[in-house]
Scaffold this active site. Structure first.
Site, PDB file in Angstrom:
ATOM      1  N   CYS A 151      -5.111 -26.026 -12.471  1.00  0.00           N
ATOM      2  CA  CYS A 151      -5.578 -27.377 -12.021  1.00  0.00           C
ATOM      3  C   CYS A 151      -5.606 -27.391 -10.541  1.00  0.00           C
ATOM      4  O   CYS A 151      -6.102 -28.545  -9.940  1.00  0.00           O
ATOM      5  CB  CYS A 151      -5.103 -28.557 -12.748  1.00  0.00           C
ATOM      6  SG  CYS A 151      -3.592 -29.057 -11.728  1.00  0.00           S
ATOM      7  N   HIS A 169       0.793  -1.219  -0.004  1.00  0.00           N
ATOM      8  CA  HIS A 169       0.116   0.225   0.110  1.00  0.00           C
ATOM      9  C   HIS A 169       1.031   1.083   0.101  1.00  0.00           C
ATOM     10  O   HIS A 169       1.996   1.124   0.722  1.00  0.00           O
ATOM     11  CB  HIS A 169      -1.003  -0.072   1.391  1.00  0.00           C
ATOM     12  CG  HIS A 169      -2.015  -0.915   1.085  1.00  0.00           C
ATOM     13  ND1 HIS A 169      -3.046  -1.090   0.159  1.00  0.00           N
ATOM     14  CD2 HIS A 169      -2.114  -2.296   1.975  1.00  0.00           C
ATOM     15  CE1 HIS A 169      -3.945  -2.005   0.531  1.00  0.00           C
ATOM     16  NE2 HIS A 169      -3.219  -2.733   1.317  1.00  0.00           N
ATOM     17  N   CYS A 212       4.672 -29.424 -12.270  1.00  0.00           N
ATOM     18  CA  CYS A 212       3.667 -28.840 -12.118  1.00  0.00           C
ATOM     19  C   CYS A 212       3.481 -28.357 -13.673  1.00  0.00           C
ATOM     20  O   CYS A 212       4.191 -27.331 -13.965  1.00  0.00           O
ATOM     21  CB  CYS A 212       3.689 -27.671 -11.334  1.00  0.00           C
ATOM     22  SG  CYS A 212       2.203 -26.613 -11.311  1.00  0.00           S
TER      23      CYS A 212
HETATM   24  C1  LIG Z   1      -8.007 -10.011   4.095  1.00  0.00           C
HETATM   25  C2  LIG Z   1      -6.772  -9.581   4.457  1.00  0.00           C
HETATM   26  C3  LIG Z   1      -6.109  -8.519   3.556  1.00  0.00           C
HETATM   27  C4  LIG Z   1      -4.951  -8.179   3.693  1.00  0.00           C
HETATM   28  N1  LIG Z   1      -4.185  -7.438   2.702  1.00  0.00           N
HETATM   29  C5  LIG Z   1      -3.012  -6.837   2.790  1.00  0.00           C
HETATM   30  C6  LIG Z   1      -2.540  -5.930   1.959  1.00  0.00           C
HETATM   31  O1  LIG Z   1      -2.891  -6.092   0.821  1.00  0.00           O
HETATM   32  N2  LIG Z   1      -1.376  -5.317   2.292  1.00  0.00           N
HETATM   33  C7  LIG Z   1      -0.758  -5.339   3.521  1.00  0.00           C
HETATM   34  O2  LIG Z   1       0.010  -4.651   3.683  1.00  0.00           O
HETATM   35  N3  LIG Z   1      -1.282  -6.055   4.382  1.00  0.00           N
HETATM   36  C8  LIG Z   1      -2.520  -6.766   4.289  1.00  0.00           C
HETATM   37  N4  LIG Z   1      -3.179  -7.486   5.006  1.00  0.00           N
HETATM   38  C9  LIG Z   1      -2.675  -7.586   6.496  1.00  0.00           C
HETATM   39  C10 LIG Z   1      -1.332  -8.483   6.731  1.00  0.00           C
HETATM   40  O3  LIG Z   1      -1.706  -9.836   6.008  1.00  0.00           O
HETATM   41  C11 LIG Z   1      -1.112  -9.044   8.138  1.00  0.00           C
HETATM   42  O4  LIG Z   1      -1.099  -7.579   8.667  1.00  0.00           O
HETATM   43  C12 LIG Z   1       0.005  -9.618   8.183  1.00  0.00           C
HETATM   44  O5  LIG Z   1       0.023 -10.765   7.309  1.00  0.00           O
HETATM   45  C13 LIG Z   1       0.184 -10.062   9.594  1.00  0.00           C
HETATM   46  O6  LIG Z   1       1.346 -10.695  10.022  1.00  0.00           O
HETATM   47  P1  LIG Z   1       1.485 -11.402  11.306  1.00  0.00           P
HETATM   48  O7  LIG Z   1       2.951 -12.126  11.248  1.00  0.00           O
HETATM   49  O8  LIG Z   1       1.471 -10.454  12.365  1.00  0.00           O
HETATM   50  O9  LIG Z   1       0.396 -12.346  11.552  1.00  0.00           O
HETATM   51  P2  LIG Z   1       0.368 -13.845  10.994  1.00  0.00           P
HETATM   52  O10 LIG Z   1       0.912 -14.079   9.534  1.00  0.00           O
HETATM   53  O11 LIG Z   1      -1.050 -14.448  11.393  1.00  0.00           O
HETATM   54  O12 LIG Z   1       1.261 -14.701  12.008  1.00  0.00           O
HETATM   55  C14 LIG Z   1       1.348 -15.158  13.166  1.00  0.00           C
HETATM   56  C15 LIG Z   1       1.799 -16.392  13.439  1.00  0.00           C
HETATM   57  O13 LIG Z   1       1.788 -16.620  14.639  1.00  0.00           O
HETATM   58  C16 LIG Z   1       1.577 -18.204  14.936  1.00  0.00           C
HETATM   59  N5  LIG Z   1       0.580 -18.292  16.217  1.00  0.00           N
HETATM   60  C17 LIG Z   1      -0.347 -18.021  16.805  1.00  0.00           C
HETATM   61  N6  LIG Z   1      -0.433 -18.452  18.041  1.00  0.00           N
HETATM   62  C18 LIG Z   1       0.649 -19.238  18.409  1.00  0.00           C
HETATM   63  C19 LIG Z   1       1.107 -19.972  19.623  1.00  0.00           C
HETATM   64  N7  LIG Z   1      -0.026 -20.160  20.352  1.00  0.00           N
HETATM   65  N8  LIG Z   1       2.159 -20.462  19.346  1.00  0.00           N
HETATM   66  C20 LIG Z   1       2.945 -20.215  18.345  1.00  0.00           C
HETATM   67  N9  LIG Z   1       2.708 -19.831  17.222  1.00  0.00           N
HETATM   68  C21 LIG Z   1       1.354 -19.005  17.083  1.00  0.00           C
HETATM   69  C22 LIG Z   1       0.383 -18.399  13.689  1.00  0.00           C
HETATM   70  O14 LIG Z   1       0.462 -19.939  13.420  1.00  0.00           O
HETATM   71  C23 LIG Z   1       0.897 -17.403  12.723  1.00  0.00           C
HETATM   72  O15 LIG Z   1       1.865 -18.079  11.870  1.00  0.00           O
HETATM   73  C24 LIG Z   1      -4.356  -8.226   4.796  1.00  0.00           C
HETATM   74  C25 LIG Z   1      -5.012  -9.032   5.796  1.00  0.00           C
HETATM   75  C26 LIG Z   1      -6.221  -9.714   5.434  1.00  0.00           C
HETATM   76  C27 LIG Z   1      -6.557 -10.598   6.634  1.00  0.00           C
END
Ligand SMILES: Cc1cc2nc3c(=O)[nH]c(=O)nc-3n(C[C@H](O)[C@H](O)[C@H](O)COP(=O)(O)OP(=O)(O)OC[C@H]3O[C@@H](n4cnc5c(N)ncnc54)[C@H](O)[C@@H]3O)c2cc1C
Length: 482
Positions: free
Chosen positions: A439, A50, A402
């Site tokens: 596929c 973004h 693939c």
């Molecule tokens: C619909 C949607 C659209 C989006 N579009 C965009 C976009 O276009 N551009 C953008 O910048 N952002 C976008 N985002 C936001 C972005 O995807 C997230 O902000 C980002 O992926 C979050 O990353 P994270 O590492 O914080 O969370 P996550 O990727 O969820 O990582 C957290 C990790 O913690 C692990 N975990 C949880 N509990 C435990 C536990 N008890 N013990 C060990 N591990 C645990 C999980 O398994 C997971 O792998 C979007 C999000 C969504 C849902």
């Protein structure tokens, strides 16, 4: 005992791990309940980098969005991540909403977004002929981009690992508490980990861990977003990322090319309670198609959709990133409420957290820190001569596994044997796209399973789609042998 334990190997935890791996005096590990990096929200989003005009002026979200966007060219070059600045358009289809574009423009300028421009109907239709005839104007942000969200996450984790960070998968953090010597004891399904510092990067579960150690409670709502992904044939339906005007629930349903040449449509925004509910719904898909159809014309939905999926935003009640030490819990650090633009912001989040650790602990940078990573070669992008050269060195690059995505056995072998290599079909898919095509893995799954079986010695019955109980085959028929 570790110096730092990071909970979560999503894009946030991996960015933090990479930044902390710069320092010579830190022993760091990442605990991930999934079977691989990129198992949570980071694998299911719009993959948009973004520009930064959405988030409220003065917010941490706005600051990190713009910084993350600006860091992305260097990061993509250093870590060999597919990334393209295709630019974004916020499209207006009602004359009376044109003022909203000006508000977004002003906010973007205040947030430090460069080169924003408001376009007339004629200008925008010239750029994007497939937009609806009702278009009245658009906000153009040339700094908007598209990325491979899987490789962004995987590359940062791999690079952290090469620089000394340990990753433990299938390791679910259950509880944590601090003893009188200020050591954190983290109980998991795989035993106890001790550490001086904890980084909470648990995505939609970050409130759970924060609330275990703080009396100032936070609350994260999983906000589900459904998507449809369309075939490569549709990859040039639009060339920019097309947004509607944003609402209280977010940036709305976009239509965008992906960095791999597909077309993505979505997401919806539905607040739910279940933090695991990533199944799509017919209502959600219907809703997103109707909304997308308001801004583009003749979107060939139906036959051209190759898959649908949903992701969960970690929506914190105040709609702001919480990135800080927790006062009442010395040594505990939150990366909570990392909803969109979390993917874009991730390099900036990593840098911010690294800087805060450096300042607090007086850390020194390693002289031998490895800043770069070489990605997996994409044979389909090579010339015939280059391909032949590669096949001469390793004949596995001459076998297509693939068919839809033209992925060779050589690429799959690299995906399996590189640092933090793939252990499941989805692990292979996210690294090299085997199974991502038309596929949807119908043809290549058995072949990829054979390679996983041969290379890692995992019995066929134990090979999974994505860890846990997602086994593909259950038993041999008629008592068959190898
Ligand atoms: C619909 C949607 C659209 C989006 N579009 C965009 C976009 O276009 N551009 C953008 O910048 N952002 C976008 N985002 C936001 C972005 O995807 C997230 O902000 C980002 O992926 C979050 O990353 P994270 O590492 O914080 O969370 P996550 O990727 O969820 O990582 C957290 C990790 O913690 C692990 N975990 C949880 N509990 C435990 C536990 N008890 N013990 C060990 N591990 C645990 C999980 O398994 C997971 O792998 C979007 C999000 C969504 C849902």
């Amino acid at each position: 005992m570790y110096d730092v334990v990071i909970i979560g190997a999503g894009v946030t935890g991996s960015a933090v791990a990479r930044e902390l791996s710069r320092y010579s005096d830190l022993n760091v590990c990442v605990l991930e309940k999934g079977e691989d990096v990129c198992s949570g929200t980071s694998k299911a989003n719009s993959a948009i980098i973004h520009a930064g005009f959405d988030a409220a002026e003065g917010s941490l979200m706005a600051k990190l969005n713009v910084e993350g966007n600006e860091m992305m060219d260097d990061l993509a070059r250093d870590l060999d991540i597919p990334f393209k600045r295709n630019g974004s358009l916020v499209v207006c289809i009602h004359k009376e909403e044109l003022g909203g574009l000006k508000d977004l423009y002003d906010r973007g300028v205040a947030n430090g977004v460069k080169d924003l421009k408001i376009l007339s109907k004629e200008e925008v239709l010239e750029m994007e002929p497939n937009l609806s005839d009702n278009v009245e104007g658009a906000l153009y942000a040339p700094t908007g981009g598209i990325i491979c969200p899987f490789i962004l996450n995987i590359a940062m984790a791999e690079n952290a690992n090469v620089n000394g960070v340990d990753f433990f998968f299938n390791t679910e953090v259950q509880t944590l508490k601090q003893d009188e010597k200020k050591v954190w004891h983290i109980r998991t399904n795989n035993g106890e980990y001790k550490t001086k510092y904890v980084v909470n990067a648990a995505g939609v579960y970050a409130d759970k861990f924060h609330n275990m150690v703080s009396s100032k409670k936070i609350h994260i709502t999983p906000r589900r977003g459904d998507y449809c992904l369309l075939d490569h044939e549709m990859g040039d339906f639009v060339s920019h990322t097309i947004f509607p005007q944003p609402t209280k629930l977010g940036k709305g349903v976009l239509v965008s090319p992906t960095v791999h040449g597909n077309l993505i449509v979505g997401p919806t925004a539905i607040d739910i309670e279940d933090k695991e509910a990533t199944a799509t719904t017919a209502a959600g898909i219907g809703d997103l198609m109707a909304k997308a159809g308001m801004h583009v014309k003749n979107l060939p939905i139906g036959r051209k959709v190759i898959t649908s999926f949903a992701g969960l935003r970690a929506h914190e009640d105040n709609h702001e990133f919480i990135i800080d030490w927790v006062d009442e819990a010395p040594g505990f650090f939150d990366c909570a409420g990392i909803e969109s633009p979390g993917l874009t912001s991730s390099p900036a989040i990593g840098r911010m957290v690294g800087g805060m650790f450096k300042e607090k602990l007086g850390l020194k940078e390693k002289s031998d820190w490895i800043a770069t990573r070489k990605g997996i070669v994409e044979t389909k992008n090579l010339s015939i001569e280059e391909r032949n050269e590669l096949i001469k060195k390793n004949p596995a690059y001459g076998t297509i596994v693939c068919r839809c995505e033209s992925i060779t056995e050589g690429e799959i072998l690299d995906a399996i044997h590189r640092p933090l290599g793939a252990r499941s079909l989805d692990g292979v898919k996210r690294r090299v796209r085997a199974g991502m095509g038309r596929c949807q893995a119908g043809f290549c799954s058995p072949r990829t399973m054979e390679i996983l079986n041969r290379e890692l010695g995992i019995p066929m019955e134990e090979i999974t789609k994505s860890g846990g109980k997602s086994n593909i085959v259950l038993e041999r028929t008629k008592g068959g042998e190898d």
